[in-house]
Design an enzyme around this catalytic site. Structure first.
Site, PDB file in Angstrom:
ATOM      1  N   TYR A 137     -45.602  72.690   1.178  1.00  0.00           N
ATOM      2  CA  TYR A 137     -46.888  73.387   1.135  1.00  0.00           C
ATOM      3  C   TYR A 137     -47.591  73.275   2.488  1.00  0.00           C
ATOM      4  O   TYR A 137     -48.080  74.272   3.033  1.00  0.00           O
ATOM      5  CB  TYR A 137     -47.747  72.784   0.028  1.00  0.00           C
ATOM      6  CG  TYR A 137     -49.115  73.397  -0.134  1.00  0.00           C
ATOM      7  CD1 TYR A 137     -49.273  74.635  -0.742  1.00  0.00           C
ATOM      8  CD2 TYR A 137     -50.260  72.725   0.296  1.00  0.00           C
ATOM      9  CE1 TYR A 137     -50.535  75.189  -0.915  1.00  0.00           C
ATOM     10  CE2 TYR A 137     -51.518  73.269   0.126  1.00  0.00           C
ATOM     11  CZ  TYR A 137     -51.647  74.503  -0.479  1.00  0.00           C
ATOM     12  OH  TYR A 137     -52.900  75.048  -0.646  1.00  0.00           O
ATOM     13  N   ASP A 161     -46.465  91.483  -6.768  1.00  0.00           N
ATOM     14  CA  ASP A 161     -45.981  90.255  -6.136  1.00  0.00           C
ATOM     15  C   ASP A 161     -46.043  90.464  -4.630  1.00  0.00           C
ATOM     16  O   ASP A 161     -45.453  91.422  -4.110  1.00  0.00           O
ATOM     17  CB  ASP A 161     -44.540  89.998  -6.597  1.00  0.00           C
ATOM     18  CG  ASP A 161     -43.948  88.696  -6.089  1.00  0.00           C
ATOM     19  OD1 ASP A 161     -44.500  88.107  -5.135  1.00  0.00           O
ATOM     20  OD2 ASP A 161     -42.907  88.280  -6.639  1.00  0.00           O
ATOM     21  N   VAL A 203     -60.414  72.149  -4.162  1.00  0.00           N
ATOM     22  CA  VAL A 203     -61.140  73.198  -4.877  1.00  0.00           C
ATOM     23  C   VAL A 203     -60.699  73.207  -6.339  1.00  0.00           C
ATOM     24  O   VAL A 203     -59.511  73.097  -6.642  1.00  0.00           O
ATOM     25  CB  VAL A 203     -60.892  74.573  -4.233  1.00  0.00           C
ATOM     26  CG1 VAL A 203     -61.751  75.639  -4.910  1.00  0.00           C
ATOM     27  CG2 VAL A 203     -61.184  74.528  -2.741  1.00  0.00           C
TER      28      VAL A 203
END
EC number: 1.-.-.-
Length: 275
Positions: A173, A80, A206
């Site tokens: 984001y 992580d 994408v």
């Protein structure tokens, strides 16, 4: 299988989020050009607030097989990027195994949806924690090894088109990806004396599990005005870009052909950001 004389022969690349999608593509394409690879991915749920399926151990294993099929060596581990100790351990093990570190592709990231004032603490902290803090931890762990190697090198920070424009419906984001621009540009100045280049790329639309078409459709159905912030690509009005198209730019930035570039933000968007 990569040719011995590939443009990155003898170099070592560290790729985060390497189990699938863009990360796997970047790792394989760098290997094809001759680089050995240190590949990592969490291969587990990041948070209950992330609604799309995570990468798996099997996915990371497939990346390993794909890199080895290119004739290169790979050290892969489930890590992580929010875990500083494990990141540092992997960097140390990679340098011990391969002898150097030349390229970092800070690719790992997560996406979520929601209006800013309606986000939960978990939604905010997960996206910022992975995309910004996790990227910073990645760079903090890898940069000293690049400096110690004394070979210069290239760092590619994978931001997003959302790092260059507003994206209503996922402002957390966008905030994380905008912050990567400041991180990139500051680090480009700080690492210039060591011959290490730092650039960010900004992909748009994408085809990866992160896209979540259903979540996008639901968001746009509830808030039709938001769709104007997600225009079609002039060069490709329908469909999505492929991870391999993004890897074209990553490989170029990793190599000597982009040697004059540092502190740049490079849209990989087929013209969409010009609307």
């Amino acid at each position: 299988m990569s040719a011995r004389g590939g443009s990155l022969h003898g170099r070592v690349a560290f790729v985060t989020g390497a189990a699938r999608a863009q990360g796997r593509s970047h790792a394989v394409r760098l290997a094809r050009e001759g680089a050995d690879i240190v590949a990592l991915d969490i291969c587990a749920p990041v948070s209950g607030s992330v609604t799309y399926p995570p990468a798996t151990s099997e996915d990371l294993g497939e990346t390993v097989r794909a890199v080895e099929a290119e004739g290169r060596k790979v050290l892969a581990r489930e890590v992580d990027i929010r875990d500083d100790a494990e990141l540092r351990r992997l960097v140390a093990d990679g340098v011990e195994q391969f002898g150097r570190l030349d390229i970092v592709v800070a690719n790992a990231g997560v996406l979520g949806w929601g209006r800013l004032w309606e986000l939960t603490d978990e939604q905010w902290e997960t996206v910022i924690g992975v995309n910004l803090t996790g990227t910073w931890r990645t760079l903090r762990a890898t940069v000293p090894a690049m400096i110690d190697a004394g070979n210069g090198g290239s760092i590619v920070v994978v931001s997003s088109s959302a790092g260059l424009k507003a994206t209503p419906g996922n402002g957390h984001y966008a905030a994380s990806k905008h912050a990567l621009v400041a991180l990139t540009n500051t680090l480009a100045i700080e690492l210039g004396e060591f011959g290490i280049r730092v650039n960010s790329i900004h992909p748009y639309s994408v085809d990866t599990p992160m896209i979540e078409p259903e979540a996008m459709i639901q968001t746009f159905a509830k808030h039709p005005g938001y769709v104007h912030s997600f225009p079609p690509m002039p060069l490709q009005p329908k469909g999505f870009m492929t991870p391999d198209e993004i890897s074209d730019v990553v490989v170029w930035l990793a190599g000597d052909g982009s040697g004059a570039l540092s502190g740049n933000q490079i849209p990989v968007d087929k013209g969409a950001l010009k609307y």
